[in-house]
Design a protein around this motif. Sequence first.
Motif, mmCIF file in Angstrom:
data_model
loop_
_atom_site.group_PDB
_atom_site.id
_atom_site.type_symbol
_atom_site.label_atom_id
_atom_site.label_comp_id
_atom_site.label_asym_id
_atom_site.label_seq_id
_atom_site.Cartn_x
_atom_site.Cartn_y
_atom_site.Cartn_z
ATOM 1 N N GLU A 240 29.817 -6.772 36.643
ATOM 2 C CA GLU A 240 28.477 -6.450 37.052
ATOM 3 C C GLU A 240 28.613 -5.729 38.102
ATOM 4 O O GLU A 240 28.152 -4.329 38.446
ATOM 5 C CB GLU A 240 27.534 -7.569 37.380
ATOM 6 C CG GLU A 240 27.862 -8.460 38.639
ATOM 7 C CD GLU A 240 29.139 -9.363 38.346
ATOM 8 O OE1 GLU A 240 29.791 -9.996 39.193
ATOM 9 O OE2 GLU A 240 29.470 -9.606 37.136
ATOM 10 N N ARG A 241 29.507 -5.729 39.096
ATOM 11 C CA ARG A 241 29.952 -4.974 40.111
ATOM 12 C C ARG A 241 30.414 -3.392 39.772
ATOM 13 O O ARG A 241 30.025 -2.547 40.292
ATOM 14 C CB ARG A 241 30.686 -5.621 41.175
ATOM 15 C CG ARG A 241 31.145 -4.841 42.335
ATOM 16 C CD ARG A 241 32.168 -5.535 43.429
ATOM 17 N NE ARG A 241 33.257 -6.078 42.821
ATOM 18 C CZ ARG A 241 34.165 -6.889 43.340
ATOM 19 N NH1 ARG A 241 33.774 -7.159 44.646
ATOM 20 N NH2 ARG A 241 35.041 -7.299 42.950
ATOM 21 N N ARG A 242 31.356 -3.629 38.937
ATOM 22 C CA ARG A 242 31.647 -2.164 38.358
ATOM 23 C C ARG A 242 30.686 -1.382 37.520
ATOM 24 O O ARG A 242 30.661 -0.281 37.718
ATOM 25 C CB ARG A 242 33.237 -2.715 37.227
ATOM 26 C CG ARG A 242 34.360 -3.326 37.865
ATOM 27 C CD ARG A 242 35.000 -3.736 36.743
ATOM 28 N NE ARG A 242 36.121 -4.429 37.138
ATOM 29 C CZ ARG A 242 37.481 -4.228 37.428
ATOM 30 N NH1 ARG A 242 37.596 -2.846 37.157
ATOM 31 N NH2 ARG A 242 38.425 -4.769 38.031
ATOM 32 N N LEU A 243 30.005 -2.033 36.900
ATOM 33 C CA LEU A 243 28.908 -1.313 35.988
ATOM 34 C C LEU A 243 27.628 -1.105 36.951
ATOM 35 O O LEU A 243 27.384 0.152 36.810
ATOM 36 C CB LEU A 243 28.316 -2.433 35.189
ATOM 37 C CG LEU A 243 29.154 -2.852 33.956
ATOM 38 C CD1 LEU A 243 28.562 -3.797 32.976
ATOM 39 C CD2 LEU A 243 29.592 -1.502 32.975
ATOM 40 N N LEU A 244 27.467 -1.680 38.023
ATOM 41 C CA LEU A 244 26.321 -1.204 38.854
ATOM 42 C C LEU A 244 27.082 0.119 39.619
ATOM 43 O O LEU A 244 26.406 1.077 39.835
ATOM 44 C CB LEU A 244 26.006 -2.199 40.019
ATOM 45 C CG LEU A 244 25.161 -1.924 40.990
ATOM 46 C CD1 LEU A 244 23.721 -1.390 40.497
ATOM 47 C CD2 LEU A 244 24.720 -2.899 41.893
ATOM 48 N N PRO B 170 12.828 -21.607 41.813
ATOM 49 C CA PRO B 170 11.667 -20.937 42.815
ATOM 50 C C PRO B 170 11.458 -19.697 42.533
ATOM 51 O O PRO B 170 12.330 -18.990 41.714
ATOM 52 C CB PRO B 170 12.128 -21.298 44.201
ATOM 53 C CG PRO B 170 13.689 -21.487 43.992
ATOM 54 C CD PRO B 170 13.950 -21.698 42.596
ATOM 55 N N GLU B 171 10.539 -18.924 43.405
ATOM 56 C CA GLU B 171 10.648 -17.446 43.423
ATOM 57 C C GLU B 171 11.922 -17.087 43.580
ATOM 58 O O GLU B 171 12.652 -17.530 44.914
ATOM 59 C CB GLU B 171 9.674 -16.877 44.277
ATOM 60 C CG GLU B 171 9.219 -15.416 44.372
ATOM 61 C CD GLU B 171 8.363 -15.196 45.379
ATOM 62 O OE1 GLU B 171 6.889 -14.785 44.834
ATOM 63 O OE2 GLU B 171 8.525 -15.139 46.511
ATOM 64 N N HIS B 172 12.287 -15.805 42.893
ATOM 65 C CA HIS B 172 13.717 -15.358 43.374
ATOM 66 C C HIS B 172 13.817 -13.907 42.665
ATOM 67 O O HIS B 172 12.803 -13.300 42.294
ATOM 68 C CB HIS B 172 14.732 -16.322 42.606
ATOM 69 C CG HIS B 172 14.827 -16.487 41.149
ATOM 70 N ND1 HIS B 172 13.935 -17.251 40.589
ATOM 71 C CD2 HIS B 172 15.522 -15.677 39.949
ATOM 72 C CE1 HIS B 172 13.879 -17.179 39.033
ATOM 73 N NE2 HIS B 172 14.795 -16.421 38.956
ATOM 74 N N PHE B 173 15.013 -13.581 42.715
ATOM 75 C CA PHE B 173 15.245 -12.031 42.400
ATOM 76 C C PHE B 173 16.192 -11.932 40.912
ATOM 77 O O PHE B 173 17.084 -12.898 40.937
ATOM 78 C CB PHE B 173 15.828 -11.254 43.424
ATOM 79 C CG PHE B 173 14.939 -11.004 44.608
ATOM 80 C CD1 PHE B 173 14.155 -9.915 44.693
ATOM 81 C CD2 PHE B 173 14.695 -12.015 45.450
ATOM 82 C CE1 PHE B 173 13.310 -9.978 45.883
ATOM 83 C CE2 PHE B 173 13.990 -11.819 46.613
ATOM 84 C CZ PHE B 173 13.268 -10.918 46.817
ATOM 85 N N HIS B 174 16.189 -11.019 40.185
ATOM 86 C CA HIS B 174 16.659 -10.623 39.081
ATOM 87 C C HIS B 174 17.372 -9.423 39.308
ATOM 88 O O HIS B 174 16.575 -8.341 39.855
ATOM 89 C CB HIS B 174 15.909 -10.490 37.973
ATOM 90 C CG HIS B 174 15.779 -11.778 37.141
ATOM 91 N ND1 HIS B 174 14.949 -12.088 36.201
ATOM 92 C CD2 HIS B 174 15.881 -13.131 37.499
ATOM 93 C CE1 HIS B 174 14.696 -13.263 35.866
ATOM 94 N NE2 HIS B 174 15.330 -13.843 36.736
ATOM 95 N N LEU B 175 18.729 -9.053 38.800
ATOM 96 C CA LEU B 175 19.320 -7.904 38.950
ATOM 97 C C LEU B 175 19.677 -7.688 37.450
ATOM 98 O O LEU B 175 20.608 -8.238 36.645
ATOM 99 C CB LEU B 175 20.625 -7.664 39.735
ATOM 100 C CG LEU B 175 21.377 -6.377 39.520
ATOM 101 C CD1 LEU B 175 20.795 -5.360 40.181
ATOM 102 C CD2 LEU B 175 22.825 -6.613 40.199
ATOM 103 N N ASP B 176 18.795 -6.705 36.796
ATOM 104 C CA ASP B 176 18.436 -6.750 35.242
ATOM 105 C C ASP B 176 19.473 -5.258 34.547
ATOM 106 O O ASP B 176 18.860 -4.263 35.330
ATOM 107 C CB ASP B 176 17.275 -6.562 34.978
ATOM 108 C CG ASP B 176 16.968 -6.581 33.470
ATOM 109 O OD1 ASP B 176 17.476 -7.613 32.998
ATOM 110 O OD2 ASP B 176 16.351 -5.762 32.747
ATOM 111 N N PHE B 177 20.288 -5.524 33.952
ATOM 112 C CA PHE B 177 21.275 -4.538 33.262
ATOM 113 C C PHE B 177 20.663 -4.325 32.065
ATOM 114 O O PHE B 177 20.814 -5.337 31.176
ATOM 115 C CB PHE B 177 22.550 -4.813 33.217
ATOM 116 C CG PHE B 177 23.436 -5.010 34.579
ATOM 117 C CD1 PHE B 177 24.041 -3.795 35.027
ATOM 118 C CD2 PHE B 177 22.977 -5.985 35.806
ATOM 119 C CE1 PHE B 177 24.881 -3.725 36.257
ATOM 120 C CE2 PHE B 177 23.707 -5.998 36.811
ATOM 121 C CZ PHE B 177 24.492 -4.904 36.997
ATOM 122 N N GLY B 178 20.296 -3.004 31.409
ATOM 123 C CA GLY B 178 19.740 -2.806 30.125
ATOM 124 C C GLY B 178 20.581 -1.928 29.391
ATOM 125 O O GLY B 178 21.285 -1.197 30.066
#
Length: 222
Positions: free
Chosen positions: A47-51, A169-177
């Motif tokens: 995920e780090r490389r792709l971001l 709970p409410e949270h965050f997504h890091l979405d890769f498409g």
Amino acid sequence: MGLVPNRLLPDPEHHPTAPLATVVQAVFDRYAAGISSDTHCLACGDERRLLTAYLGSYPHEATSLSVPLQMLNEGAEVTSRSHLPLHVTVGALLVRGGAEVLLVDHLAYGILLQPGGHLEPTDASLIDAATRELAEETGVDLTDVASTSHLPVYVEYGKVPARPDKGEPEHFHLDFGYCFATACAQVGSIQESEVAGAAWYPLGEAERLVGHRIARSLRTSA
């Protein structure tokens, strides 16, 4: 999965701009040499490389992705759904015949979205996870489907509502498409625990319903 037509709700309070340029450049310099067209290894910080690679193609999105970029640079493990307040999800944009795209009616959020979801321990890479989610949710025959890019066509970061049924709970997504293409794929048996239906939508209508990422899939699939 996301929650609105733009899939994830941006949160301005979580998008600091300073020292953004320094952070982006430092991460890019450190990891660019390790990025290749074959970045299929979650164990190696996929995920780090792709971001980082994605921001090389879309540098104007660095501000909206600054928080997850910093978290990944600090070594956060975000591939597990249990990791809060942020974890990675994936999406699949399947374009058929260059004229329509496959969307699902998401049960939890009650809106149309591209197929997608959370990672599983058996996923070898983010694109493998997107392929699996596509098949699970829509029942398409993957022998009729081809990937059109090994790198994500969109990356989005935003807040998703609490899921009491999942203990989240409410949270965050890091979405890769990721984008896929087909000439003849048909909807099969849907994943009824996650989606109420799956259908093909004309590209213009899909872009209106889901957002700008549909245009990205067109350019990639052309």
